[in-house]
Design an enzyme around this catalytic site. Structure first.
Site, PDB file in Angstrom:
ATOM      1  N   ARG A 288       0.844  -1.101   0.042  1.00  0.00           N
ATOM      2  CA  ARG A 288      -0.058  -0.153  -0.030  1.00  0.00           C
ATOM      3  C   ARG A 288       0.865   1.174   0.070  1.00  0.00           C
ATOM      4  NH1 ARG A 288      -3.028  -2.726  -1.956  1.00  0.00           N
ATOM      5  NH2 ARG A 288      -5.214  -3.607  -1.274  1.00  0.00           N
ATOM      6  N   GLU A 317      -3.167   7.258  -6.557  1.00  0.00           N
ATOM      7  CA  GLU A 317      -2.998   6.675  -7.658  1.00  0.00           C
ATOM      8  C   GLU A 317      -3.877   7.124  -9.068  1.00  0.00           C
ATOM      9  OE1 GLU A 317      -3.301   2.307  -7.156  1.00  0.00           O
ATOM     10  OE2 GLU A 317      -1.431   2.239  -6.229  1.00  0.00           O
ATOM     11  N   HIS A 336       1.197  -0.012 -10.552  1.00  0.00           N
ATOM     12  CA  HIS A 336       0.276  -1.053  -9.676  1.00  0.00           C
ATOM     13  C   HIS A 336       0.086  -2.353 -10.406  1.00  0.00           C
ATOM     14  CE1 HIS A 336      -3.172  -1.078  -6.171  1.00  0.00           C
ATOM     15  NE2 HIS A 336      -2.456  -2.396  -6.719  1.00  0.00           N
TER      16      HIS A 336
END
Length: 600
Positions: A288, A317, A336
């Site tokens: 995270r 993000e 990601h």
């Protein structure tokens, strides 16, 4: 629907086409065929168990972010599926009001406003992934909504990506590729380091951390781990040394982060921690983004306090252009990609779809985040008793108000083995549901009781002889009584019951022994002097009001003493009819009790 949302039909033909394409990806065919076989078996079970059931109403599942085709197909076996990607907040609030479940990834925020907009309809939130940072868990619990995730399907993919980032940084793969694309040949400037005999500190030793440990050992690395909740036996079995946080920070050459984002871990890796690391330390994060303070990491890199970082996740993000870590030669960034493999995407889709369907069917989902786990076998066995205690709670609170302290006693053959969570949840439901429009269920029952300041004390007593799983339930509570006849000698409202032939029965009210079916409908309770003609007079008044009697039973303390008459009626009497019954000379007090019908 207007705006920017991209709505997909989720039609089976299109879905199958996308799925077939994914199955043709290199190296994915065997895993895909295996998962599809399992998926088909589950779908067949759903067809038999759900679609063919009389009165079954297909729930609506809103898929708010892209989900693998295998998961969509499984959902379509059970419910009506709508795929709406890229919704604005307003569009999401509009759609969720018509949905029984919603499936998201990491981009959609399921806030308290979303639960409010659902007006109690939303029963399940499915997170297609591990973390649930974007779901307001407290609001979900308050609204009786189960939150499920997919905790295992992308475990290997995330671990592999963490190892890939570490290897890439160690050998300057990203920098070398960028250099070659510019026509350069910089062998001497891109000398890397070997991983063998280096120490990797795994921060968070759960499923992904454990998989990273296995792979790091295969590279010849020394593995230490920090996790205050990890099992020492598990670490020992994997050949991993568990250490405290400060020791891990001091010893690590590479740091692989795998902790959830919580108030405790938020910005855990900050200036103080970076200063305590070795100058050659490299931080790798596939967990995270919020566990790292980006500004502090940038400052540590500028000061040479650590060597670099490889990041797949970010606080925001995608990261904004002014993020201090973007564009640095000693930081590798990926968008990601931790779960972005063909196998993981398909596995996550199926895993979350299975969990959502299971929760919608009222069964315990193995990956439920905010619901206590009760096995489907135990739930099936306990359902008649759950219905009984639910009805006893309803009766008790219609005879008194503002309950504060409730004692419940279960009579059972196996006190040590009886799991009472489902029973307690249904008791709370019975105690409060007449005063709230909110859903009360296994998910939020204890929270509801706490918010209402209702103290529930449970006792299990051993039943004698051969009995059912629960031979009887007794509930007493301290409350303001509207019907004194319901009080026992201790001045508490007291109701008791048992299950007979699968149906709930009231067997005790105050000091009166009864035998009243609680399956549903309206009951008239009358305390009377035990004398001839009273039943006939009550029947006459009910007939005059057009009320049909379905059954009548009487319990008494003794001949010509007080008696409790309970009458089941097909229609609820009007106030005038109820007053006429109360006016009969022998009637000392009366009350009406409404019960919901039993469905299971």
């Amino acid at each position: 629907m207007n705006g920017s949302a991209r709505v997909a039909s989720c039609g089976r033909r299109a879905v199958r086409g996308r799925h077939a394409a994914s199955c043709r990806a290199p190296g994915a065919s065997r895993a895909s065929r295996s998962r599809m076989a399992r998926h088909q078996a589950i779908a067949d079970d759903l067809d038999k168990a759900s679609l063919g059931a009389p009165g079954f109403e297909r729930p609506t599942v809103l898929v708010a972010e892209k989900l693998g085709a295998a998961g969509i197909e499984l959902l379509e076996q059970y419910g009506n599926v709508e795929c709406a990607y890229g919704m604005s907040e307003a569009e999401l609030l509009e759609k969720v009001a018509e949905s029984d479940a919603i499936i998201v990834r990491s981009g959609t925020q399921v806030t308290k406003e979303v639960f409010a907009a659902s007006k109690g309809r939303l029963r399940v939130v499915g997170r297609a992934g591990v973390g649930i940072d974007n779901v307001d868990l407290h609001a979900a619990t308050q609204n009786g909504c189960v939150v499920v995730n997919a905790p295992t399907a992308n475990t290997v993919a995330a671990a592999e990506h963490g190892i890939a980032l570490m290897c890439s940084f160690a050998r300057n793969v990203a920098q070398a590729d960028a250099s070659m694309r510019q026509g350069k040949w910089e062998r001497s400037a891109l000398v890397g380091v070997s991983l063998v005999d280096k120490t990797i500190a795994i921060m968070g030793f759960g499923k992904v951390g454990s998989e990273v440990a296995r792979r790091a050992q295969g590279l010849g690395m020394k593995v230490i781990a920090h996790d205050p909740y990890a099992s020492a036996d598990k670490a020992k079995a994997l050949g991993v040394e568990l250490v405290d946080f400060d020791e891990a920070v001091a010893r690590g050459d590479f740091f692989s982060l795998h902790m959830p984002l919580t108030p405790t871990t938020d910005k855990m890796f900050n200036a103080e921690v970076f200063r305590a690391m070795k100058p050659n330390a490299v931080v790798i994060n596939v967990a995270r983004g919020g566990v790292i303070n980006d500004n502090d990491l940038a400052a540590a890199l500028d000061a040479g306090e650590i060597a670099g970082a490889a990041l797949d996740v970010y606080t925001v993000e995608p990261p904004p252009a002014d993020n201090p870590l973007v564009g640095r030669p000693n930081v590798i960034l990926t968008p990601h990609l931790g779960a972005s493999t063909v196998e993981a995407q398909e596995g996550v889709a199926v895993e979350v779809a299975e969990a959502v369907v299971t929760a919608l069917r009222g069964e315990p989902a193995p990956s439920a985040i905010n619901a206590p786990m009760v096995s489907s076998e135990l739930m099936k066995e306990l359902m008649p008793y759950a219905d009984l205690i639910h009805k006893l709670g309803i009766v008790a609170t219609q005879l008194g108000k503002n309950p504060k302290k409730v004692n419940v006693t279960y009579k059972t053959q196996a006190p040590d083995d009886l799991d009472t969570r489902l029973l307690r949840a249904n008791l709370v439901k019975g105690l409060v549901e007449h005063t709230t429009n909110a859903t009360v269920n296994l998910v939020n029952a204890d929270l509801v009781a706490e918010e209402r300041q209702i103290e529930i004390l449970e006792t299990k007593s051993t039943a004698t002889g051969k009995t059912d799983l629960v031979s009887g339930v007794e509930v007493s509570m301290t409350a303001e009584s509207d019907f004194p006849s319901a009080l026992n000698k201790k001045g508490k409202i007291f109701v008791g019951g048992k299950v007979k032939d699968g149906e709930p029965y009231l067997t005790k009210l105050g000091d009166f022994e009864l035998d009243v079916n609680l399956s549903g409908g309206c009951l008239m309770l009358c305390r009377q002097s035990d004398q001839p003609g009273v039943i006939a007079k009550v029947g006459t008044q009910l007939a005059a009001g057009g009320i049909n009697v379905s059954f009548m039973t009487v319990g008494r303390t003794g001949p010509r003493e007080d008696a409790m008459m309970v009458i089941g009626v097909d229609e609820k009497p009007t106030q005038e009819t109820a007053a006429a019954v109360s006016a009969i000379d022998a009637i000392k007090e009366s009350v009406l009790v409404d019960l919901p019908m039993t469905f299971f």
